[in-house]
Design a protein around this motif. Structure first.
Motif, PDB file in Angstrom:
ATOM      1  N   ILE A 174       0.777  -1.184   0.117  1.00 22.32           N
ATOM      2  CA  ILE A 174       0.168   0.025  -0.058  1.00 22.32           C
ATOM      3  C   ILE A 174       0.861   1.235   0.092  1.00 22.32           C
ATOM      4  O   ILE A 174       0.342   2.291  -0.497  1.00 22.32           O
ATOM      5  CB  ILE A 174      -1.131  -0.083   1.179  1.00 22.32           C
ATOM      6  CG1 ILE A 174      -1.979   1.124   1.114  1.00 22.32           C
ATOM      7  CG2 ILE A 174      -0.381  -0.179   2.508  1.00 22.32           C
ATOM      8  CD1 ILE A 174      -3.142   1.328   2.021  1.00 22.32           C
ATOM      9  N   ASP A 175       1.979   1.108   0.818  1.00 19.53           N
ATOM     10  CA  ASP A 175       2.699   2.581   0.784  1.00 19.53           C
ATOM     11  C   ASP A 175       3.472   2.836  -0.526  1.00 19.53           C
ATOM     12  O   ASP A 175       3.323   3.768  -1.059  1.00 19.53           O
ATOM     13  CB  ASP A 175       3.988   2.234   1.613  1.00 19.53           C
ATOM     14  CG  ASP A 175       3.599   2.134   3.027  1.00 19.53           C
ATOM     15  OD1 ASP A 175       3.135   3.297   3.515  1.00 19.53           O
ATOM     16  OD2 ASP A 175       3.295   1.133   3.742  1.00 19.53           O
ATOM     17  N   THR A 176       3.861   1.702  -1.486  1.00 24.38           N
ATOM     18  CA  THR A 176       4.335   2.116  -2.618  1.00 24.38           C
ATOM     19  C   THR A 176       3.278   2.364  -3.662  1.00 24.38           C
ATOM     20  O   THR A 176       3.586   3.312  -4.462  1.00 24.38           O
ATOM     21  CB  THR A 176       5.253   1.106  -3.137  1.00 24.38           C
ATOM     22  OG1 THR A 176       4.654  -0.233  -3.142  1.00 24.38           O
ATOM     23  CG2 THR A 176       6.568   0.813  -2.366  1.00 24.38           C
ATOM     24  N   LEU A 177       2.242   1.690  -3.702  1.00 19.80           N
ATOM     25  CA  LEU A 177       1.191   1.944  -4.754  1.00 19.80           C
ATOM     26  C   LEU A 177       0.564   3.345  -4.411  1.00 19.80           C
ATOM     27  O   LEU A 177       0.222   4.215  -5.297  1.00 19.80           O
ATOM     28  CB  LEU A 177       0.240   0.867  -4.725  1.00 19.80           C
ATOM     29  CG  LEU A 177      -1.013   0.574  -3.719  1.00 19.80           C
ATOM     30  CD1 LEU A 177      -2.167   1.714  -4.121  1.00 19.80           C
ATOM     31  CD2 LEU A 177      -1.331  -0.993  -3.929  1.00 19.80           C
ATOM     32  N   CYS A 178       0.505   3.699  -3.176  1.00 22.38           N
ATOM     33  CA  CYS A 178      -0.081   5.056  -2.839  1.00 22.38           C
ATOM     34  C   CYS A 178       1.143   6.116  -3.347  1.00 22.38           C
ATOM     35  O   CYS A 178       0.590   7.340  -4.007  1.00 22.38           O
ATOM     36  CB  CYS A 178      -0.495   5.274  -1.449  1.00 22.38           C
ATOM     37  SG  CYS A 178      -2.125   4.435  -0.996  1.00 22.38           S
ATOM     38  N   ALA A 179       2.151   5.964  -3.121  1.00 22.47           N
ATOM     39  CA  ALA A 179       3.103   6.817  -3.464  1.00 22.47           C
ATOM     40  C   ALA A 179       3.059   6.882  -5.144  1.00 22.47           C
ATOM     41  O   ALA A 179       3.405   8.000  -5.648  1.00 22.47           O
ATOM     42  CB  ALA A 179       4.556   6.411  -2.972  1.00 22.47           C
ATOM     43  N   THR A 180       3.245   5.980  -5.645  1.00 22.25           N
ATOM     44  CA  THR A 180       3.133   6.001  -7.220  1.00 22.25           C
ATOM     45  C   THR A 180       1.856   6.706  -7.665  1.00 22.25           C
ATOM     46  O   THR A 180       1.978   7.735  -8.523  1.00 22.25           O
ATOM     47  CB  THR A 180       3.230   4.597  -7.924  1.00 22.25           C
ATOM     48  OG1 THR A 180       4.357   4.003  -7.155  1.00 22.25           O
ATOM     49  CG2 THR A 180       3.403   4.598  -9.296  1.00 22.25           C
TER      50      THR A 180
END
Lengths: 255, 255
Positions: A174-180
């Motif tokens: 979830i962290d990386t997909l929200c950041a992307t």
């Protein structure tokens, strides 16, 4: 000899009364039930006369190879039995139903499909809002973050469509997909996480693309959960979802 | 005075046994039923004691203004009655549920949402295939071709995502939308049109992005219908859908 058949039943998100009437009828007439994991185990009460075989592929300590599941279904159907194969949500969305349907057709086994409620719809119901809202978007994309080759969906292309995003199997990243997504959408874009949507254990948080990962972690939310992103999700926050949750939960218990 | 409530019930695509058990329970306890058009009128047999008010906004010769529908729901709920508002498919997808939910919340009326099967899922079941297939795509986009300002969705941006496309309310412009998609996708991309998906009147054709508009017109298919486009749709054609249709229809009749 009587000809058997397979009914592929979508069990919906968890609560048994989110099954369709057709699914309940299929279970009531089942001779054999093949049960995926993530399906509410109490569903077997709707098939009291059936032999129940658990064939979950994750969780628990055993896993059943796909080829074995397909052979089991064919074997029982050829004995003239009514085999009900149960999958969570709607089997036609991320359910790998296509592979089982193809195997059954190659084997000449008659198969019927019964739809169900997919988790993202239940998540939206719990949040008290629509997945689409004509003030905000023209539709919704249901996408899995869990790809066979461990790659990622093209989040920027998805963001460019302006659709509400309903992300399945995304909690582990979830962290990386929200950041992307944040490189293409405002970090103020409304977002929500709903765990165990449509079940008695449902839990949810609302926030923004910029803070939803932190909020979900702080609340202890993990898989299985739906991540929702988009302007339409802001309609939930606007009307005090805690009240809606209390109301919905009370209604569910009294139903 | 007893407090009334509104239950927003999603009626699914047409066949009554595609209602959820929860929807059937809500109807059985309804005092007043407000019925949208495009909902199977036989649904009133599940609410034999209720006063039924038809509030369809299209088709037929009358239309009921949205504000009047909202006032009706509030009035009956305030009398302590259980109002069941019925919409086709899943009310949380293109159902304008958001506006009715907002009005009810502003008025302080308790509201519960019951999910249903949206037409695209029923269309896929009729075609005997999954909306997603991991060999072909990472998800599916449900998009309406009918926008408030008469503009078009960004078909090229949607095509760029690689998702299966499930297009609602697109039959009146199927030629132009297929042509536009054809500038971004191969004209050989599998496609299908399913009219009245999930009802006794269901009709379907399969083809490609390049010929589906012509095939649908030749078969006399019109609104309401779902247009499906994407590699996953090719799984339907691969296994002789006519047989699947005959089988599914026979099972439906015998259910």
């Amino acid at each position: 000899m009587e000809t058997g058949k397979v009914t592929l039943v979508s069990a919906g998100p968890g609560d048994l009364d989110l099954l369709t009437l057709r699914a309940a009828k299929a279970l009531a007439s089942a001779d054999v039930v093949l049960l995926d994991d993530l399906v509410n185990p109490e569903i077997v009460t709707l098939a009291p006369q059936a032999r129940v075989i658990r064939v979950g592929k994750r969780g628990g300590c055993r896993s059943t190879p796909q080829a074995f599941i397909e052979r089991l279904m064919q074997r029982y159907a050829r004995r003239g039995l009514h085999v009900v194969r149960v999958k969570g949500g709607d089997a036609l969305l991320f359910g790998r139903a296509g592979e089982e349907l193809a195997a059954l057709r190659r084997a000449g086994v008659s198969v019927e499909i019964v739809n169900g409620i997919s988790s993202a719809f239940a998540a939206a119901a719990g949040l008290g809002m629509s997945l689409t809202h004509r003030d905000h978007c023209q539709g919704v994309t249901f996408v899995t973050a869990h790809l066979r080759d461990h790659s990622e969906p093209d989040w920027r292309a998805l963001a460019a469509t302006g659709m509400t995003l309903a992300i399945y199997m995304g909690m582990s990243r979830i962290d990386t997909l929200c950041a992307t997504l944040g490189t293409a959408l405002s970090n103020e874009t409304p977002a929500a996480v709903v765990q165990w949507a449509g079940s008695a254990h449902e839990r949810r948080v609302t926030g923004t693309l910029g803070n939803i990962a932190t909020l979900a972690r702080a609340a202890g939310l993990g898989s299985p959960a739906i991540i929702l992103v988009g302007g339409a999700i802001g309609e939930a926050a606007a009307f005090g979802i805690d009240l809606a949750q209390a109301s919905s939960d009370a209604l569910r218990r009294s139903a």
